[in-house]
Design a protein around this motif. Structure first.
Motif, PDB file in Angstrom:
ATOM      1  N   TYR A  97       0.705  -1.164   0.067  1.00 13.76           N
ATOM      2  CA  TYR A  97       0.020   0.041  -0.059  1.00 13.76           C
ATOM      3  C   TYR A  97       0.733   1.031  -0.293  1.00 13.76           C
ATOM      4  O   TYR A  97       0.148   2.408   0.191  1.00 13.76           O
ATOM      5  N   THR A  98       2.137   1.162  -0.051  1.00 13.84           N
ATOM      6  CA  THR A  98       3.078   2.508  -0.023  1.00 13.84           C
ATOM      7  C   THR A  98       3.213   2.573  -1.601  1.00 13.84           C
ATOM      8  O   THR A  98       3.377   1.671  -2.277  1.00 13.84           O
ATOM      9  N   PRO A  99       3.152   3.777  -1.810  1.00 10.45           N
ATOM     10  CA  PRO A  99       3.340   4.281  -3.337  1.00 10.45           C
ATOM     11  C   PRO A  99       4.865   3.908  -3.777  1.00 10.45           C
ATOM     12  O   PRO A  99       5.872   4.008  -2.945  1.00 10.45           O
ATOM     13  N   GLU A 100       4.967   3.870  -4.854  1.00 13.65           N
ATOM     14  CA  GLU A 100       6.176   3.830  -5.558  1.00 13.65           C
ATOM     15  C   GLU A 100       7.283   4.946  -5.068  1.00 13.65           C
ATOM     16  O   GLU A 100       6.716   5.915  -5.046  1.00 13.65           O
ATOM     17  N   GLY A 101       8.460   4.596  -4.472  1.00 14.76           N
ATOM     18  CA  GLY A 101       9.418   5.788  -4.009  1.00 14.76           C
ATOM     19  C   GLY A 101       9.115   5.920  -2.658  1.00 14.76           C
ATOM     20  O   GLY A 101       9.859   6.823  -2.133  1.00 14.76           O
ATOM     21  N   GLY A 102       8.393   5.114  -1.904  1.00 14.41           N
ATOM     22  CA  GLY A 102       8.044   5.612  -0.629  1.00 14.41           C
ATOM     23  C   GLY A 102       8.862   4.829   0.420  1.00 14.41           C
ATOM     24  O   GLY A 102      10.152   4.326  -0.238  1.00 14.41           O
ATOM     25  N   ILE A 103       8.515   4.873   1.649  1.00 13.21           N
ATOM     26  CA  ILE A 103       9.399   4.323   2.823  1.00 13.21           C
ATOM     27  C   ILE A 103       8.786   3.260   3.335  1.00 13.21           C
ATOM     28  O   ILE A 103       7.572   3.825   4.111  1.00 13.21           O
ATOM     29  N   VAL A 104       9.224   2.440   4.125  1.00 13.07           N
ATOM     30  CA  VAL A 104       8.680   1.320   4.882  1.00 13.07           C
ATOM     31  C   VAL A 104       9.929   1.329   5.646  1.00 13.07           C
ATOM     32  O   VAL A 104      11.201   0.744   5.569  1.00 13.07           O
ATOM     33  N   PRO A 127      -1.093   5.474   2.089  1.00 13.72           N
ATOM     34  CA  PRO A 127      -2.361   6.071   2.420  1.00 13.72           C
ATOM     35  C   PRO A 127      -2.731   6.064   3.972  1.00 13.72           C
ATOM     36  O   PRO A 127      -3.663   6.738   4.322  1.00 13.72           O
ATOM     37  N   GLY A 128      -2.295   5.070   4.589  1.00 10.76           N
ATOM     38  CA  GLY A 128      -2.919   4.926   5.978  1.00 10.76           C
ATOM     39  C   GLY A 128      -4.156   4.316   6.292  1.00 10.76           C
ATOM     40  O   GLY A 128      -4.804   3.767   4.957  1.00 10.76           O
ATOM     41  N   ILE A 129      -4.613   4.243   7.246  1.00  3.85           N
ATOM     42  CA  ILE A 129      -6.254   3.545   7.470  1.00  3.85           C
ATOM     43  C   ILE A 129      -6.878   4.615   8.295  1.00  3.85           C
ATOM     44  O   ILE A 129      -6.475   4.882   9.406  1.00  3.85           O
ATOM     45  N   PRO A 130      -8.170   4.993   7.738  1.00  3.32           N
ATOM     46  CA  PRO A 130      -8.648   6.259   8.415  1.00  3.32           C
ATOM     47  C   PRO A 130      -9.188   5.732   9.900  1.00  3.32           C
ATOM     48  O   PRO A 130      -9.470   4.325  10.111  1.00  3.32           O
ATOM     49  N   ALA A 131      -8.901   6.425  10.843  1.00  5.40           N
ATOM     50  CA  ALA A 131      -9.324   6.245  12.341  1.00  5.40           C
ATOM     51  C   ALA A 131     -10.375   5.259  12.668  1.00  5.40           C
ATOM     52  O   ALA A 131     -10.613   4.466  13.221  1.00  5.40           O
ATOM     53  N   TYR A 149      -6.716  -0.755  -2.532  1.00  4.95           N
ATOM     54  CA  TYR A 149      -6.944  -1.712  -1.618  1.00  4.95           C
ATOM     55  C   TYR A 149      -7.273  -3.196  -2.345  1.00  4.95           C
ATOM     56  O   TYR A 149      -8.503  -3.399  -2.619  1.00  4.95           O
ATOM     57  N   THR A 150      -6.296  -3.844  -2.731  1.00  3.00           N
ATOM     58  CA  THR A 150      -6.185  -5.043  -3.529  1.00  3.00           C
ATOM     59  C   THR A 150      -6.300  -6.176  -2.801  1.00  3.00           C
ATOM     60  O   THR A 150      -6.699  -7.577  -3.191  1.00  3.00           O
ATOM     61  N   GLY A 151      -6.028  -6.463  -1.563  1.00  3.53           N
ATOM     62  CA  GLY A 151      -5.806  -7.590  -0.523  1.00  3.53           C
ATOM     63  C   GLY A 151      -7.213  -8.308  -0.482  1.00  3.53           C
ATOM     64  O   GLY A 151      -8.323  -7.863  -0.697  1.00  3.53           O
ATOM     65  N   SER A 152      -7.407  -9.491   0.076  1.00  4.59           N
ATOM     66  CA  SER A 152      -8.249 -10.154   0.612  1.00  4.59           C
ATOM     67  C   SER A 152      -8.919  -9.974   1.766  1.00  4.59           C
ATOM     68  O   SER A 152     -10.113 -10.311   2.304  1.00  4.59           O
ATOM     69  N   GLY A 153      -8.466  -9.026   2.459  1.00  5.94           N
ATOM     70  CA  GLY A 153      -8.866  -8.720   3.928  1.00  5.94           C
ATOM     71  C   GLY A 153      -8.715  -9.600   4.808  1.00  5.94           C
ATOM     72  O   GLY A 153      -9.365  -9.735   6.020  1.00  5.94           O
ATOM     73  N   LEU A 154      -7.484 -10.251   4.694  1.00  2.00           N
ATOM     74  CA  LEU A 154      -7.210 -11.464   5.800  1.00  2.00           C
ATOM     75  C   LEU A 154      -5.933 -11.186   6.507  1.00  2.00           C
ATOM     76  O   LEU A 154      -5.853 -11.315   7.710  1.00  2.00           O
ATOM     77  N   GLY A 155      -5.121 -10.269   5.861  1.00  2.00           N
ATOM     78  CA  GLY A 155      -3.876 -10.018   6.605  1.00  2.00           C
ATOM     79  C   GLY A 155      -3.754  -9.480   7.838  1.00  2.00           C
ATOM     80  O   GLY A 155      -3.017 -10.252   8.837  1.00  2.00           O
ATOM     81  N   LEU A 156      -4.377  -8.405   8.240  1.00  2.00           N
ATOM     82  CA  LEU A 156      -4.594  -7.911   9.606  1.00  2.00           C
ATOM     83  C   LEU A 156      -5.207  -8.655  10.617  1.00  2.00           C
ATOM     84  O   LEU A 156      -4.813  -8.968  11.829  1.00  2.00           O
ATOM     85  N   SER A 157      -6.190  -9.599  10.203  1.00  2.00           N
ATOM     86  CA  SER A 157      -6.919 -10.523  11.042  1.00  2.00           C
ATOM     87  C   SER A 157      -5.996 -11.856  11.346  1.00  2.00           C
ATOM     88  O   SER A 157      -6.033 -12.012  12.614  1.00  2.00           O
ATOM     89  N   ILE A 158      -5.053 -11.913  10.410  1.00  2.00           N
ATOM     90  CA  ILE A 158      -3.918 -13.160  10.790  1.00  2.00           C
ATOM     91  C   ILE A 158      -3.265 -12.790  11.889  1.00  2.00           C
ATOM     92  O   ILE A 158      -2.961 -13.255  12.582  1.00  2.00           O
ATOM     93  N   LEU A 172      -3.050   0.275  15.854  1.00  2.00           N
ATOM     94  CA  LEU A 172      -2.810   1.259  14.687  1.00  2.00           C
ATOM     95  C   LEU A 172      -2.782   2.593  14.847  1.00  2.00           C
ATOM     96  O   LEU A 172      -3.670   3.024  15.618  1.00  2.00           O
ATOM     97  N   ALA A 173      -1.852   3.412  14.171  1.00  2.00           N
ATOM     98  CA  ALA A 173      -2.006   5.040  14.222  1.00  2.00           C
ATOM     99  C   ALA A 173      -1.657   5.806  13.307  1.00  2.00           C
ATOM    100  O   ALA A 173      -1.006   4.908  12.355  1.00  2.00           O
ATOM    101  N   ASP A 174      -1.515   6.992  13.188  1.00  2.00           N
ATOM    102  CA  ASP A 174      -1.232   7.922  12.152  1.00  2.00           C
ATOM    103  C   ASP A 174       0.433   7.639  12.313  1.00  2.00           C
ATOM    104  O   ASP A 174       0.880   7.925  13.416  1.00  2.00           O
ATOM    105  N   ALA A 175       1.124   7.527  11.035  1.00  2.00           N
ATOM    106  CA  ALA A 175       2.512   7.593  11.170  1.00  2.00           C
ATOM    107  C   ALA A 175       3.112   9.025  11.389  1.00  2.00           C
ATOM    108  O   ALA A 175       2.385   9.735  10.543  1.00  2.00           O
ATOM    109  N   PRO A 176       4.242   9.374  11.796  1.00  6.72           N
ATOM    110  CA  PRO A 176       4.609  10.673  11.784  1.00  6.72           C
ATOM    111  C   PRO A 176       4.879  11.166  10.282  1.00  6.72           C
ATOM    112  O   PRO A 176       5.596  10.324   9.644  1.00  6.72           O
ATOM    113  N   GLY A 177       4.327  12.322   9.993  1.00 12.93           N
ATOM    114  CA  GLY A 177       4.501  12.841   8.344  1.00 12.93           C
ATOM    115  C   GLY A 177       3.447  12.089   7.482  1.00 12.93           C
ATOM    116  O   GLY A 177       3.479  12.177   6.479  1.00 12.93           O
ATOM    117  N   GLY A 178       2.507  11.326   7.945  1.00 15.71           N
ATOM    118  CA  GLY A 178       1.706  10.519   7.107  1.00 15.71           C
ATOM    119  C   GLY A 178       1.765   8.853   6.956  1.00 15.71           C
ATOM    120  O   GLY A 178       2.905   8.625   7.236  1.00 15.71           O
TER     121      GLY A 178
END
Length: 193
Positions: A97-104, A127-131, A149-158, A172-178
């Motif tokens: 979910y991080t765009p090309e050229g992003g940082i993880v 893009p984050g996840i709205p609160a 959002y192309t996933g199956s909706g299972l990753g965070l459940s797992i 889950l929280a907002d990252a500093p700087g978005g």
């Protein structure tokens, strides 16, 4: 013919990923008893190994994937395969979910206010996840509408099943700087810190 084969290849890849996630979810459920026989696991080494393993995916998207963790092992009592799956899901989600050229960034350290807990943080500038959806994303098959959002909706459940099975906490929280900050806290083996 090429577009049809590419579509088939994409569908097959999605089906394989979904099957693997369903198997992971099944392994993580308490009824399977995998949490009964725990062993010492260095969560720093697990996180470092997963970052190295996922570097090719990060490079394809030109994402700066980094790791922050000390040389001192932080040992938790758990199931090594499930702990690996936990970190893999978090990092994979961040990369997807991080765009090309992003940082993880993946960071592992002691929880500052509880020396008996280790803290795993995955921070991205996606893009984050709205609160208002932060609890719902832990539900099976829940996916956010719109966006990429192309996933199956299972990753965070797992991930949540694995965290709870290890007597941990996830937030889950907002990252500093978005972006998104996912924080997992797991209890350390007594005397490991």
């Amino acid at each position: 013919m090429r577009p049809a084969i590419e579509a088939l290849h994409h569908s097959l890849g999605s089906a394989i990923r979904l099957t693997n996630q369903l198997l992971s979810l099944s392994r993580a459920e308490p009824i399977n008893g995998l949490m009964v026989a725990r062993q010492p696991v260095d969560i720093v080494a697990v996180a470092r190994d997963m970052v190295v393993e996922l570097l090719p995916l990060a490079e394809r998207k030109e994402i700066d994937l980094g790791f922050e963790g000390g040389a001192v092992p932080l040992v938790v009592a758990g199931h090594p395969v499930l702990l690996r799956e936990l970190v893999a899901n978090l990092v994979d989600n961040a990369l997807r979910y991080t765009p090309e050229g992003g940082i993880v960034t993946v960071a592992v350290d002691l929880a500052p206010e509880a020396a008996s807990m280790t803290r795993i943080r995955v921070v991205d500038n996606g893009p984050g996840i709205p609160a208002q959806f932060r609890e719902q994303v832990f539900l099976r098959f829940f996916r956010l509408d719109g966006g990429d959002y192309t996933g199956s909706g299972l990753g965070l459940s797992i991930v949540r099943e694995i965290v709870l099975g290890h007597d941990g906490e996830i937030s889950l929280a907002d990252a500093p700087g978005g972006g998104l900050l996912v924080e997992v806290r797991l209890p350390l083996v007594a005397g490991a810190a």
